[in-house]
Write a protein that holds these residues in place. Sequence first.
Motif, PDB file in Angstrom:
ATOM      1  N   SER A  12       0.774  -1.345  -0.043  1.00 60.10           N
ATOM      2  CA  SER A  12      -0.073  -0.170   0.055  1.00 60.10           C
ATOM      3  C   SER A  12       0.639   1.250   0.006  1.00 60.10           C
ATOM      4  O   SER A  12       2.072   1.264   0.400  1.00 60.10           O
ATOM      5  N   ASP A  13       0.107   2.444  -0.233  1.00 62.90           N
ATOM      6  CA  ASP A  13       0.791   3.857  -0.281  1.00 62.90           C
ATOM      7  C   ASP A  13       0.611   4.270   1.197  1.00 62.90           C
ATOM      8  O   ASP A  13      -0.137   4.166   1.616  1.00 62.90           O
ATOM      9  N   ASN A  26       0.053   1.165  -3.875  1.00 60.55           N
ATOM     10  CA  ASN A  26       0.925   1.834  -4.528  1.00 60.55           C
ATOM     11  C   ASN A  26       1.059   0.966  -6.016  1.00 60.55           C
ATOM     12  O   ASN A  26       0.493   0.050  -6.157  1.00 60.55           O
ATOM     13  N   LYS A  27       2.084   1.661  -6.791  1.00 61.03           N
ATOM     14  CA  LYS A  27       2.326   0.980  -8.064  1.00 61.03           C
ATOM     15  C   LYS A  27       2.922  -0.442  -8.076  1.00 61.03           C
ATOM     16  O   LYS A  27       2.375  -1.484  -8.724  1.00 61.03           O
ATOM     17  N   ARG A  28       3.700  -0.770  -7.233  1.00 58.89           N
ATOM     18  CA  ARG A  28       4.141  -2.173  -6.938  1.00 58.89           C
ATOM     19  C   ARG A  28       3.027  -3.096  -6.528  1.00 58.89           C
ATOM     20  O   ARG A  28       2.914  -4.255  -6.953  1.00 58.89           O
ATOM     21  N   GLN A  30      -0.107  -2.709  -6.871  1.00 59.46           N
ATOM     22  CA  GLN A  30      -1.267  -2.759  -8.084  1.00 59.46           C
ATOM     23  C   GLN A  30      -0.643  -4.206  -8.820  1.00 59.46           C
ATOM     24  O   GLN A  30      -1.287  -4.864  -9.296  1.00 59.46           O
ATOM     25  N   ALA A  31       0.718  -3.871  -9.264  1.00 59.80           N
ATOM     26  CA  ALA A  31       1.363  -4.940 -10.197  1.00 59.80           C
ATOM     27  C   ALA A  31       1.222  -6.142  -9.376  1.00 59.80           C
ATOM     28  O   ALA A  31       1.154  -7.191 -10.003  1.00 59.80           O
ATOM     29  N   THR A  34      -2.160  -7.888  -9.213  1.00 63.42           N
ATOM     30  CA  THR A  34      -2.627  -8.504 -10.716  1.00 63.42           C
ATOM     31  C   THR A  34      -1.899  -9.753 -11.008  1.00 63.42           C
ATOM     32  O   THR A  34      -2.333 -10.468 -11.389  1.00 63.42           O
ATOM     33  N   ARG A  57      -7.117  -0.754   0.619  1.00 59.79           N
ATOM     34  CA  ARG A  57      -5.908  -1.489   0.003  1.00 59.79           C
ATOM     35  C   ARG A  57      -6.425  -3.227   0.043  1.00 59.79           C
ATOM     36  O   ARG A  57      -5.912  -3.711  -0.931  1.00 59.79           O
ATOM     37  N   GLU A  60      -8.874  -3.057  -3.094  1.00 60.36           N
ATOM     38  CA  GLU A  60      -8.117  -2.951  -4.464  1.00 60.36           C
ATOM     39  C   GLU A  60      -7.192  -4.101  -4.624  1.00 60.36           C
ATOM     40  O   GLU A  60      -7.425  -4.638  -5.778  1.00 60.36           O
ATOM     41  N   ARG A  64      -8.120  -6.325  -8.347  1.00 56.61           N
ATOM     42  CA  ARG A  64      -6.983  -6.633  -8.979  1.00 56.61           C
ATOM     43  C   ARG A  64      -6.902  -8.234  -9.381  1.00 56.61           C
ATOM     44  O   ARG A  64      -6.217  -8.624 -10.341  1.00 56.61           O
ATOM     45  N   THR A 160       6.466 -11.582 -10.098  1.00 56.51           N
ATOM     46  CA  THR A 160       6.790 -10.373 -10.897  1.00 56.51           C
ATOM     47  C   THR A 160       8.259 -10.044 -11.168  1.00 56.51           C
ATOM     48  O   THR A 160       9.097 -10.630 -10.682  1.00 56.51           O
TER      49      THR A 160
END
Length: 160
Positions: A12-13, A26-28, A30-31, A34, A57, A60, A64, A160
């Motif tokens: 999380s951010d 955060n972007k990491r 999110q990836a 997914t 969080r 989300e 995803r 990832t």
Amino acid sequence: MKRLILMRHAKSDWKMDQPDFDRPLNKRGQASATALGKWLKDNDLHPDEVLCSPSARTKETLQRLDIPDAPTHFPKPLYLAERADLRHALQAATGDTVLIIAHNPGIAYFASDIVEEAPNHDRFEDYPTGATLVVDFDLNSWIDFDKGTVKDFVVPRELT
């Protein structure tokens, strides 16, 4: 046979101007979420019920994962749940394959409580963001579950 997929939310951010409950990924993260969704699909892990903390969080992370058609519940006690809260939530579940998305430290303690033998993985004890445990139980109901057999454990960095 019952199966539990126990997932900690993705990274999380940490913006200072947001309450903890409202922090997004955060972007990491999110990836990672997914990638975890793809991992679930690739490994034929299809929950038929989802129990998710109501925080931003965790929601989300769930979104995803892209899990189709599973009844989803957001019990308030799963937000920063302790091991007893997680146990109680699972005991109320009706699915055969249940996904729980929650938070540390409760999720790490709960994971240790419910496995006959911990997976041979150096990150199991600290259960980092996105960590996902798959445990099988020889049960007909979640009411009296105890220790299960680990089928898999993964952290997003491996995907990832």
